[in-house]
Design a protein around this motif. Structure first.
Motif, PDB file in Angstrom:
ATOM      1  N   UNK A 263       1.366  -0.736  15.854  1.00 52.89           N
ATOM      2  CA  UNK A 263       2.412  -1.083  15.194  1.00 52.89           C
ATOM      3  C   UNK A 263       2.553  -0.367  14.179  1.00 52.89           C
ATOM      4  N   UNK A 264       1.555   0.507  13.397  1.00 53.89           N
ATOM      5  CA  UNK A 264       1.398   1.357  12.428  1.00 53.89           C
ATOM      6  C   UNK A 264       2.447   2.100  12.703  1.00 53.89           C
TER       7      UNK A 264
ATOM      8  N   UNK B 299      -4.331  -0.106   6.133  1.00 52.31           N
ATOM      9  CA  UNK B 299      -3.728   0.947   4.725  1.00 52.31           C
ATOM     10  C   UNK B 299      -4.435   0.440   3.418  1.00 52.31           C
ATOM     11  N   UNK B 300      -4.923   1.403   2.824  1.00 54.88           N
ATOM     12  CA  UNK B 300      -5.047   1.278   2.033  1.00 54.88           C
ATOM     13  C   UNK B 300      -4.269   2.457   0.715  1.00 54.88           C
TER      14      UNK B 300
ATOM     15  N   UNK C  22       0.709  -0.939   0.103  1.00 53.89           N
ATOM     16  CA  UNK C  22       0.199   0.672   0.187  1.00 53.89           C
ATOM     17  C   UNK C  22       1.304   0.949  -0.470  1.00 53.89           C
ATOM     18  N   UNK C  23       0.501   1.700  -0.565  1.00 50.23           N
ATOM     19  CA  UNK C  23       1.643   3.284  -0.939  1.00 50.23           C
ATOM     20  C   UNK C  23       0.771   4.434  -0.048  1.00 50.23           C
ATOM     21  N   UNK C  24       0.957   4.946   1.012  1.00 49.42           N
ATOM     22  CA  UNK C  24       0.295   5.488   1.798  1.00 49.42           C
ATOM     23  C   UNK C  24       0.961   7.138   2.075  1.00 49.42           C
TER      24      UNK C  24
ATOM     25  N   UNK D   6       3.562   0.257   2.866  1.00 47.02           N
ATOM     26  CA  UNK D   6       3.370  -0.559   3.713  1.00 47.02           C
ATOM     27  C   UNK D   6       3.149  -1.929   3.356  1.00 47.02           C
ATOM     28  N   UNK D   7       3.273  -2.856   3.795  1.00 45.45           N
ATOM     29  CA  UNK D   7       2.793  -4.164   3.809  1.00 45.45           C
ATOM     30  C   UNK D   7       1.497  -4.103   3.174  1.00 45.45           C
TER      31      UNK D   7
END
Length: 73
Positions: free
Chosen positions: A22-23, A54-55, A2-4, A13-14
Motif C-alpha cells: 500500500x505504501x 512511517x515516522x 507523518x511528514x516523510x 502520510x496518514x
C-alpha cells in the motif's frame, strides 16, 4: 500525520501502520523497483507484505530490483 521524504520530495502520510504494498502504491514506486526506508539505526528494504509505520522525518528511496545473474552493462 507523518511528514516523510521520498526521492527528495516531501510527502504527508496518514498515521498508523500500512502494508508495504500500500505504501509503494501511495508513493507511486516504479514497477520493478524496491522501496527502502533510511533511518538513523540503518536502512531497511520494505517488502510488499511488511507492516510499516512511517515516522516524521523518514527518508524513503527506491532502487531497481536485483536480478541474480542479470547482465551488467
Amino acid at each position: 500525520m507523518a511528514r516523510i521524504v521520498y526521492q527528495d520530495r516531501e510527502q504527508i502520510l496518514p498515521d498508523g501502520e500500512v502494508r508495504g504494498e500500500e505504501l509503494m502504491k501511495a508513493l507511486e514506486v516504479s514497477p520493478g523497483h524496491n522501496l527502502v526506508v533510511v533511518r538513523p539505526d540503518g536502512n531497511r528494504l520494505v517488502h510488499r507484505h511488511d507492516k510499516v509505520r512511517p515516522l516524521d522525518g523518514d527518508y524513503f528511496l527506491d532502487a531497481p530490483t536485483f536480478q541474480y545473474g542479470a547482465a551488467v552493462g
